[in-house]
Design a protein around this motif. Sequence first.
Motif, PDB file in Angstrom:
ATOM      1  N   ARG A  90      -6.051  -3.776   0.775  1.00 24.55           N
ATOM      2  CA  ARG A  90      -4.919  -4.116   1.626  1.00 24.55           C
ATOM      3  C   ARG A  90      -3.829  -3.094   1.347  1.00 24.55           C
ATOM      4  O   ARG A  90      -3.339  -2.970   0.239  1.00 24.55           O
ATOM      5  CB  ARG A  90      -4.401  -5.520   1.366  1.00 24.55           C
ATOM      6  N   THR A  91      -3.509  -2.337   2.372  1.00 21.13           N
ATOM      7  CA  THR A  91      -2.575  -1.234   2.149  1.00 21.13           C
ATOM      8  C   THR A  91      -1.159  -1.665   2.499  1.00 21.13           C
ATOM      9  O   THR A  91      -0.964  -2.602   3.273  1.00 21.13           O
ATOM     10  CB  THR A  91      -2.967  -0.046   3.034  1.00 21.13           C
ATOM     11  N   PRO A  92      -0.166  -0.963   1.942  1.00 20.12           N
ATOM     12  CA  PRO A  92       1.223  -1.354   2.188  1.00 20.12           C
ATOM     13  C   PRO A  92       1.616  -1.292   3.662  1.00 20.12           C
ATOM     14  O   PRO A  92       2.353  -2.154   4.131  1.00 20.12           O
ATOM     15  CB  PRO A  92       2.032  -0.354   1.364  1.00 20.12           C
ATOM     16  N   THR A  93       1.114  -0.310   4.391  1.00 15.16           N
ATOM     17  CA  THR A  93       1.508  -0.214   5.797  1.00 15.16           C
ATOM     18  C   THR A  93       1.067  -1.457   6.556  1.00 15.16           C
ATOM     19  O   THR A  93       1.765  -1.971   7.422  1.00 15.16           O
ATOM     20  CB  THR A  93       0.879   1.030   6.440  1.00 15.16           C
ATOM     21  N   CYS A  94      -0.121  -1.946   6.201  1.00 14.45           N
ATOM     22  CA  CYS A  94      -0.657  -3.147   6.821  1.00 14.45           C
ATOM     23  C   CYS A  94       0.310  -4.315   6.631  1.00 14.45           C
ATOM     24  O   CYS A  94       0.551  -5.101   7.548  1.00 14.45           O
ATOM     25  CB  CYS A  94      -1.980  -3.439   6.139  1.00 14.45           C
TER      26      CYS A  94
END
Lengths: 137, 383
Positions: free
Chosen positions: B321-325
């Motif tokens: 789970r990436t920060p931009t998501c």
Amino acid sequence: MGLIRLCRKKSPWLIHFNTGGCAGCDIELVAALTPRYDLERFGIQLRGSPRHADILVVTGPITRQAKDRIIRIYEQMPEPKSVIAIGSCPASGSVYHDCYNVVWPLDKHVPVSAYVPGCPPKPEAMIYGILKVLGKV
Amino acid sequence: MTFIVPIGPQHPALKEPAFFRFEVKGEEIADVDIRFGYVHRGIEEALQRRDYKHDVYLIERICGICNVVHTTTYCQAIEQLAGVEPPERAKYIRVIILELERIHSHLLWLGIAAHQIGFNTLFMLAWRDRERVMDLREIISGNRVTSATNTIGGVRRDVKPEHVPTILRGLDELEHSTKYYIDLFNSDRTILARCTNVGILTKDDARKFCAVGPLARASGVDTDIRRDHPYAIYDKLSFNVITEREGDVWAKSMVRLREILEAIHIVRQAVKEMPIGPIRIKVNLEIPRNEAIERTEAPRGELFYYALSNGTDSPERVHVRTPTCANFASIKRMFLGGTVAEIPIVIWSIDPCFACNDRVALVDSHTGKTFNLSLKELRKWRH
Ligand code: SF4
């Protein structure tokens, strides 16, 4: 004819489209335009609209969604036009070669004038690639 | 009467493809709809088909800009699965390259942000200074962008003692120019006019939409995984968590710029205190069934990895789970009521990274229901 060819060699404008790469090539392309490498000294600029551009710079392994877009952008560009594929992705899929959503190579979809291999290639290599394409014009 | 303004997927303001559909009333933005997926490649599925070692190289290319933090998180998760600890020196080297990456990412952000508000001189200046970080990264890892330094059980390359003076000199230069940029953001009229009171995210909204990283910190939410859940050797280093209160684009810039100074401070400490010793240990990669989660602070916010092993040498599941998501939830709130001219800088103010973000989630347009595809269904989609 000689005059037109001479003019076309000068100041080609680029348009850049990432078809699903990791952005590594994209930031290196921008680095090639900024002061250290300074592609702009050849009059080469990154443009926003395909209708202004002479060279289409493609990065990434071409995802299914991006495929139609890349063809459309290519069609919107005025003649004469060339395509440069930057990075291993559009050439051979790079690390994504067996992912289910990518449809490399790029030359299946649009004609390509030059490949710049590397993951990501150095800005010097990109400049060399672009100059090679200009040599072909 | 509203007009629809489509932006993307190919757009001068974005280096990566995404599609934004703005509904505008005159100059004012009434609604925004975002469509992603142009960069979806199917990495999580490919991760399951390769072994742990090969996965490092694929993980590295989830996002080229923040590749080190991806591999660090992945390696830490796998080390946790296998129940091993990397050597102390390896952890220091990880922190050094992680922080250099933060500096490079924030300077990159600064440059493009300046470009978005039409301040091209600053764009060029920021990218000129960014080359200094790239040099340092090249000295340490041998590569400008993808560093290929991390591996399971440690790092593959050592920071050589003869390189330390060069690194420190580079950091001094960077500190000097960052201070100049901070001054600029405090005084330049163009920047103040374009950045203050634009794209505001209030503290409550930041909490409600679970914003992470600089976006949350710019709205006054005091969160930083490096401090709250120290990994590697962050618990031994002293640094401040930067927060601002305003929540506008200016505050987001300020948080990032001041974080560069903190990152420089961290690298200096790490270089000085680095112990001598081995840089990697051997890990048996036939890992019995186990699961692990790992969180780190990427330049853009909290990065989350989940890994599940099954006794073979390839993972059963790795989820990212990436920060931009996490940050995209907040973007609508930042746009509403704004003007069309603000669109590029506000999009960029969350520092979006679509390469990180695009994943499969199918939405049934009739019922509005979202569902994820299982691996078996996904396989059917393959050519
Ligand atoms: S060639 Fe490598 S660096 Fe470039 S986009 Fe593909 S994976 Fe990223």
